[in-house]
Design a protein around this motif. Structure first.
Motif, PDB file in Angstrom:
ATOM      1  N   ILE A 123      41.600  37.508  29.983  1.00 43.36           N
ATOM      2  CA  ILE A 123      40.270  37.767  29.401  1.00 43.36           C
ATOM      3  C   ILE A 123      39.638  36.456  28.936  1.00 43.36           C
ATOM      4  CG2 ILE A 123      39.111  38.833  27.417  1.00 43.36           C
ATOM      5  CD1 ILE A 123      41.152  41.206  27.811  1.00 43.36           C
ATOM      6  N   GLU A 124      40.449  35.551  28.367  1.00 38.45           N
ATOM      7  CA  GLU A 124      39.940  34.246  27.927  1.00 38.45           C
ATOM      8  C   GLU A 124      39.410  33.443  29.114  1.00 38.45           C
ATOM      9  OE1 GLU A 124      38.645  31.842  25.175  1.00 38.45           O
ATOM     10  OE2 GLU A 124      39.765  33.669  24.661  1.00 38.45           O
ATOM     11  N   ALA A 125      40.157  33.469  30.240  1.00 45.25           N
ATOM     12  CA  ALA A 125      39.714  32.767  31.454  1.00 45.25           C
ATOM     13  C   ALA A 125      38.417  33.378  31.992  1.00 45.25           C
ATOM     14  CB  ALA A 125      40.804  32.834  32.515  1.00 45.25           C
ATOM     15  N   LEU A 126      38.314  34.692  31.928  1.00 41.21           N
ATOM     16  CA  LEU A 126      37.093  35.379  32.376  1.00 41.21           C
ATOM     17  C   LEU A 126      35.898  34.980  31.514  1.00 41.21           C
ATOM     18  CD1 LEU A 126      38.590  38.937  33.059  1.00 41.21           C
ATOM     19  CD2 LEU A 126      37.537  37.474  34.780  1.00 41.21           C
ATOM     20  N   LYS A 127      36.122  34.823  30.223  1.00 31.43           N
ATOM     21  CA  LYS A 127      35.032  34.432  29.306  1.00 31.43           C
ATOM     22  C   LYS A 127      34.545  33.021  29.621  1.00 31.43           C
ATOM     23  CE  LYS A 127      36.236  37.419  25.384  1.00 31.43           C
ATOM     24  NZ  LYS A 127      36.849  37.478  24.034  1.00 31.43           N
ATOM     25  N   ILE A 128      35.509  32.100  29.881  1.00 31.18           N
ATOM     26  CA  ILE A 128      35.141  30.715  30.208  1.00 31.18           C
ATOM     27  C   ILE A 128      34.316  30.676  31.491  1.00 31.18           C
ATOM     28  CG2 ILE A 128      36.068  28.461  30.939  1.00 31.18           C
ATOM     29  CD1 ILE A 128      38.421  29.007  29.011  1.00 31.18           C
ATOM     30  N   ALA A 129      34.682  31.532  32.446  1.00 29.04           N
ATOM     31  CA  ALA A 129      33.967  31.582  33.739  1.00 29.04           C
ATOM     32  C   ALA A 129      32.722  32.467  33.686  1.00 29.04           C
ATOM     33  CB  ALA A 129      34.908  32.070  34.821  1.00 29.04           C
ATOM     34  N   ASN A 130      32.379  32.918  32.473  1.00 23.21           N
ATOM     35  CA  ASN A 130      31.193  33.763  32.303  1.00 23.21           C
ATOM     36  C   ASN A 130      31.275  35.042  33.132  1.00 23.21           C
ATOM     37  OD1 ASN A 130      28.683  34.315  31.146  1.00 23.21           O
ATOM     38  ND2 ASN A 130      27.563  33.436  32.876  1.00 23.21           N
ATOM     39  N   ALA A 131      32.510  35.570  33.276  1.00 28.59           N
ATOM     40  CA  ALA A 131      32.715  36.763  34.102  1.00 28.59           C
ATOM     41  C   ALA A 131      33.044  37.996  33.263  1.00 28.59           C
ATOM     42  CB  ALA A 131      33.846  36.507  35.100  1.00 28.59           C
ATOM     43  N   TYR A 132      33.460  37.775  32.018  1.00 26.57           N
ATOM     44  CA  TYR A 132      33.908  38.917  31.213  1.00 26.57           C
ATOM     45  C   TYR A 132      32.760  39.874  30.896  1.00 26.57           C
ATOM     46  CZ  TYR A 132      36.658  41.639  27.922  1.00 26.57           C
ATOM     47  OH  TYR A 132      37.315  42.675  27.288  1.00 26.57           O
ATOM     48  N   GLU A 133      31.535  39.356  30.896  1.00 27.00           N
ATOM     49  CA  GLU A 133      30.377  40.202  30.570  1.00 27.00           C
ATOM     50  C   GLU A 133      30.239  41.379  31.546  1.00 27.00           C
ATOM     51  OE1 GLU A 133      26.544  38.486  31.206  1.00 27.00           O
ATOM     52  OE2 GLU A 133      27.260  37.114  32.745  1.00 27.00           O
ATOM     53  N   PHE A 134      30.585  41.191  32.824  1.00 25.72           N
ATOM     54  CA  PHE A 134      30.513  42.322  33.762  1.00 25.72           C
ATOM     55  C   PHE A 134      31.855  43.034  33.911  1.00 25.72           C
ATOM     56  CE2 PHE A 134      31.666  38.948  36.806  1.00 25.72           C
ATOM     57  CZ  PHE A 134      32.623  39.583  37.602  1.00 25.72           C
ATOM     58  N   VAL A 135      32.958  42.299  33.715  1.00 25.30           N
ATOM     59  CA  VAL A 135      34.284  42.913  33.861  1.00 25.30           C
ATOM     60  C   VAL A 135      34.522  43.967  32.784  1.00 25.30           C
ATOM     61  CG1 VAL A 135      36.790  42.470  33.747  1.00 25.30           C
ATOM     62  CG2 VAL A 135      35.312  40.934  35.054  1.00 25.30           C
ATOM     63  N   LYS A 136      34.082  43.682  31.532  1.00 22.83           N
ATOM     64  CA  LYS A 136      34.332  44.629  30.428  1.00 22.83           C
ATOM     65  C   LYS A 136      33.592  45.958  30.623  1.00 22.83           C
ATOM     66  CE  LYS A 136      30.944  42.682  27.086  1.00 22.83           C
ATOM     67  NZ  LYS A 136      29.780  43.054  27.799  1.00 22.83           N
TER      68      LYS A 136
END
Length: 608
Positions: A477-490
């Motif tokens: 999840i931390e890696a997804l946040k850095i890549a600005n991807a967690y916003e759609f993954v969540k």
């Protein structure tokens, strides 16, 4: 047979099944012969032709074993008949015949039971070896091969070897032994009649062999054609949007139908030749039987040199040769088909892999000082892509490679990761030539984000954790946040456990690229290679990801291959490439001041 010898290593792990198969095949061949021999005493009793013998015979040696057996059998039948009557003797004879046939079929089943493990084991190991070799071979091998052809070799060709080529195991044990034991029994009954048979068998064999001459060549062509239409399917599915968008369904339909038509024609030709083997061998066998009936009938009725019961059993034995002879002729055609498939499999399995770790290769798990690219030359086949290219990259630097398409930018990334090897010159990390490094440890130092976001039909978690299989959900999840991807993954139904479909097709292009970046972030390598990493992102996403990439690239050595020049203005060194050479080199400000190739590229993009 040379191909069969190369397949032998796959048999060794299952050799106990091979030995058990051979053991039961020997017993099957023996009982198959005895089943016909056991008819002789029964028919002699039935037609009252048994020679009376009330004296127990004496064994005098191996050379008199036939006479001893006949005398002992006649003594036993005489004794039993005199004691219990002819009905009891017949009952024993029938029981013996049933027992022999039961043992024959039991041994046949056990032989097939064990060879099933052997065949399926070889199938499994061969597929595993093919897939492993596919993973190990360099990218250059697959640039020359159709993907569908490789898939065809792993699936259809391996299956053909299992079903066809391995029938050679039956060919060299079961059927020949049945024929040998049968011929021994026939010689025991009548050497004269058996020698007469041998005059006609070579003639029959020659006629049958003529049929199979073209089989291997046609089988190879059929398997190649199978690879072509599998490639067409793979390419069509991969580019379905383009096919539909350009109304090209008709064109691809015609390409596929033409391929399947060629396969249809070849398959018919191969199948009809194979189908001809069985009736032809049976017809030739019946011809031999018919001649035997005439010649043997003379011996029974006119010459009186053979009794009727022995002649009937002899005819049964002669017919008993037909079944294995048919099997051998069919199997020999199967071997020709399987041989063609084996050649295609062995072409991949024996393929030399030039990009491997040396013996005693250097294990390098950290990056200390610099990457040194010295006078490298590289060409794809005959086309030179890099010419005397040199570059020095210090630890912590961000080096950007820019230039027109075909200038050799992505080739640098391919050479650094040893997807390809340089033709001349060297690439060294901390003074160690990458050819001297362990391949896995080299690639372990690098994170790669490619222009095409390569994702697999699995969960987001599985896709991101490729470089760090033991990563926790929190780290992902931390890696997804850095890549600005967690916003759609969540917001996805199952979060990081959501399956993203084939090649990630359930996601947009920008979303897929951000997952690729998250994968590199999670691996956290000391050297990062970004090959057009932001090319698939919209302007807003690009800004977010660019900030994330800049944060990630701090205190990290980064090689950025960029098309959008706005993304690399803060790079420590910008290398402008033209036709495989360095045209200009410096910081953004230095290159603008030069008013050369870089400035021209910036002006063009600003104008756009």
């Amino acid at each position: 047979m040379s191909n069969f010898k190369k397949i032998l290593p796959f048999i060794f792990p299952y050799k106990r099944y091979a030995y058990l198969n051979i053991f039961f095949n020997v017993l099957y061949a023996l009982f198959s012969t005895l089943s016909f021999m056991s008819l002789i005493p029964m028919m002699q009793v039935l037609f009252d032709q048994t020679k009376r013998n009330t004296v127990m015979p004496t064994y005098t040696g191996i050379w008199e074993i036939k006479k001893f057996g006949e005398d002992y059998l006649s003594y036993y039948i005489t004794t039993i008949t005199d004691t219990f009557g002819v009905g009891y003797t017949l009952s024993i004879m029938v029981a013996v015949i049933i027992s022999i046939f039961l043992l024959k079929n039991f041994c046949d089943y056990m032989a097939m039971f064990f060879i099933t493990f052997l065949r399926n084991g070889i199938l499994k190991d061969m597929r595993n070896a093919m897939y492993q070799k596919t993973l190990e071979l360099p990218l250059s091998f697959f640039s020359e091969k159709r993907k569908g052809d490789v898939i065809s070799r792993i699936s259809a060709d391996v299956n053909e070897v299992q079903t066809s080529f391995l029938s050679i195991l039956e060919l060299i044990v079961k059927e020949p032994l049945t024929i040998i034991f049968t011929i021994i029994a026939m010689l025991a009954i009548s050497p004269q009649l058996t020698l007469f048979v041998f005059v006609f068998i070579p003639v029959s064999g020659y006629i049958i062999s003529i049929i199979g001459k073209q089989l291997k060549k046609k089988s190879t062509r059929a398997q190649q054609e199978q690879g072509i239409f599998l490639s067409t399917i793979e390419e069509t599915l991969g580019g379905l949007k383009v096919v539909k968008g350009y109304n090209a369904e008709k064109y691809f339909g015609e390409v596929f139908r033409a391929s399947t038509q060629r396969f249809f024609t070849l398959s018919n030709s191969i199948g009809n030749r194979q189908n001809l083997a069985s009736p032809m061998s049976e017809f030739m066998g019946i011809m031999v039987i018919a001649i035997l009936l005439w010649y043997g009938g003379n011996m029974v009725l006119i010459e009186k040199t053979l009794n009727g019961a022995s002649f009937i059993a002899y005819m049964g034995l002669a017919y008993n040769i037909l079944t294995p002879a048919k099997s051998i002729s069919k199997a020999s055609y199967s071997v020709k088909k399987g041989n063609a498939a084996a050649e295609r499999i062995l072409e991949i399995l024996t393929q030399e892999n030039p990009i491997t770790s040396k013996v005693n290769a250097v294990e390098k798990n950290s990056f200390e000082s610099n990457i040194d690219i010295q006078n490298i030359n590289f060409k794809y086949e005959k086309e030179s892509v890099l010419i005397d290219f040199s570059l020095h990259i210090k630890k912590g630097q961000t080096v950007a490679l820019v230039g027109q398409s075909g200038s050799g930018k992505s080739t640098i990334a391919n050479l650094l990761t040893r997807f390809y090897d340089v033709n001349k010159g060297s690439i060294a990390i901390d003074g160690v030539n990458i050819k001297d490094m362990n391949l896995q440890s080299l690639r372990g130092l690098m994170g790669l984000v490619t222009q095409d976001s390569i994702l697999f039909n699995d969960t987001i978690k599985a896709n991101i954790s490729l470089g760090k299989p033991n990563a926790t959900d929190k780290e992902i999840i931390e890696a997804l946040k850095i890549a600005n991807a967690y916003e759609f993954v969540k917001d996805l139904p199952k979060g990081i456990y959501t399956n993203i479909g084939d090649s990630g097709n359930k996601l947009s292009g920008g979303q897929k690229q951000r997952l690729s970046i998250a994968r590199a972030v999670l691996k956290n390598p000391p050297i990062m290679i970004l090959d057009e990493a932001t090319s698939a992102l919209d302007t807003e996403s690009e800004k977010f990801v660019q900030v994330a990439l800049e944060n990630m690239m701090q205190n990290r050595t980064s090689i950025v291959i960029a098309h959008r020049l706005s993304t690399i203005q803060k790079a420590d060194t910008i290398v402008v490439m033209k036709k495989g050479k360095i045209a200009e080199q410096g910081t953004h400000e230095e290159l603008i001041a030069l008013n050369g190739a870089y400035n021209k590229l910036v002006m063009m993009q600003s104008f756009e």
